[in-house]
Design an enzyme around this catalytic site. Structure first.
Site: not given
Lengths: 313, 313
Positions: A219, A221, A224, A250-251
């Site tokens: 990831s 941020g 993308g 993120g989850d």
């Protein structure tokens, strides 16, 4: 069903304050409580996508009771948490209504005894053995007392049962976990740099593959996500930069990748879903939730690009 | 024994973080939990001074259970809290170990129903009627649902039972409370200015007397305290400026004044005790506690000066 493991669960509190001043006193306008810890957030997003989850890990003390009471009210989530003598930690996220990102405080988790760790392992084996688990998500930090190689062991057991594994952790638990060859890891750029020693995402993702991961979703941020798989490399970003609360983004990405995995979607579609869900979570008022309409709108706008760059020798 | 009333009790959490950065994520190094709310802090300090207290007010939900469990472990404090359907609020105080004062977040209190308020009034009347209450402390804010004139009513009932009252609150509950002629109020300079319209402490204290308070102890922060009574006016300050955590310092001052009242000490000794306890609380590592050795040392060093200034006509 998807088995989601959160060894360090948390009772997540979100405080809204009109304006945040350090070293000052604040009257909290609104308190939202949620069962938290990465794997529980993943399960909540999976539930919204129509996938049933079983959650396991530890819960204890009055905060653990509070967490389980809240969890009982969530649809599509089955509670298989294992009791621990210590109290489940709290996290406090302070949202500044005048703007700016949130300020986060994470309590340390309770110490897990050897007997409690054994009880968890039995529960995990029993759940894996029921023949209905389509994928396992291993999420978050390890509480004190749990062996640092825990995720490697849990990954091997899932593979022995023929079940794929997505691993979302950092530091030494991630480094050790990679050796057990998880199907997918989802570090952010900082976590990836921490274990591979390189800050360039593509090089770092390839380094993580060499250390054992079949596929790596890095990831980036607001930029993308980069997805490096044995079948190709793709990158995708949201259509525009979105302001909001990144907690839980993120989850949501993990939930997008997992749901795409069990649905057998092609890699680019899994990636687009992860990026759209993640961006929709940033836009939601409460950490770890997402707006279904925003998600649907964004999904049609995410652009996925395949990278033709060959893997460096 | 002293009856201490805290209508808006709280589960107080103190978080220690190595360094506080706004809009950042923090791993909390240490969590301390205490039964909180002004009146419970007062009772804890009274207990350390050898005075038994009975505490009443409201507690509810799992946070209320946690508070009562912690309270059961404290010596010299009897729990007479009344159940409420809502959950007791939490407060979070973040202590920055790199220096600076703490940052405080106070959740709103639960709504009190008319039946719960009646149940409290019955309990209060029963406790006052047992013939063993030497003084009443009415402390802190009012939770939603409790009438704004509550402290005036509770003051009148205590007086009808022949028991003196110390009132420590602010805003409209203080303004209304003054009319019932409490024996002592302990506002800080800001609270005093808020109800009297004057920022000069001596003039403001005299104005509060005219509005009904027999005596006024105005806390002046690091400058100490001004005490205006029918018998004279005194001011006292700590021997030196003390850095630390001011949370709970005002509650320690109330405990100092109350204990001096029931022991029949002369006013200057009550004032010296209040100032020394307050300063010792600022120096203690955890909010609302105090170091007995620091208190003993400071007590011998506090200088009390009598003001000969005549009350303005």
């Amino acid at each position: 069903m998807i088995l989601s493991v959160t060894l360090n669960t948390a009772l997540d509190l979100t405080y809204r304050v009109p304006r945040f001043h350090v070293h000052d006193s604040h009257q909290v306008r609104e308190v939202v409580q949620r069962p938290g810890g990465k794997g529980l957030n993943v399960a909540r997003v999976l539930a919204a996508l129509g996938h049933a989850s079983v959650v396991t890990g530890f819960a204890g003390g009055l905060t653990g009771s509070e967490l389980r009471e809240l969890l009982a009210g969530e649809r599509n989530i089955t509670d298989e948490l294992v009791p621990t003598a210590g109290s489940t930690r709290r996290t406090v996220g302070v949202v500044d209504e005048s703007g700016g990102s949130s300020t986060q405080f994470n309590e340390p988790g309770p110490h897990i005894s050897p007997d409690e760790w054994s009880a968890f392992q039995e529960r995990y084996a029993r759940l894996l053995g029921n023949g209905r688990v389509e994928a396992v998500a291993l999420c978050g930090s390890l509480p004190p007392g749990v062996p640092v190689g825990a995720y490697a062991q849990l990954t091997r057991e899932a593979h022995a049962a023929g079940v794929p594994v997505v691993l979302d952790t950092s530091g030494e638990p991630l480094r050790r976990g990679l050796a057990a060859r998880p199907d997918l890891v989802k570090p952010n750029a900082v976590e990836l740099a921490g274990i591979t020693g390189t800050t360039e995402p593509l090089r770092a993702a390839r380094a993580a593959q060499r250390r054992g991961a079949h596929s790596v979703a890095a990831s980036l941020g607001p930029e993308g996500m980069l997805l490096v798989t044995p079948d190709g490399t793709w990158q995708a970003g949201p259509p525009r930069s979105l302001a909001g609360n990144p907690t839980g983004a993120g989850d949501s990405a993990v939930a997008g990748l997992l749901s795409g995995m069990v649905e057998g979607l092609p890699w680019p579609e899994r990636l687009a879903r992860a990026v759209a869900l993640s961006a929709a979570t940033v836009r939601a008022p409460t950490a770890g939730e997402f707006d279904e309409q925003v998600h649907a709108d964004l999904l049609s706008q995410v652009t996925v690009e395949e990278s033709s760059e060959a893997a460096p020798g």
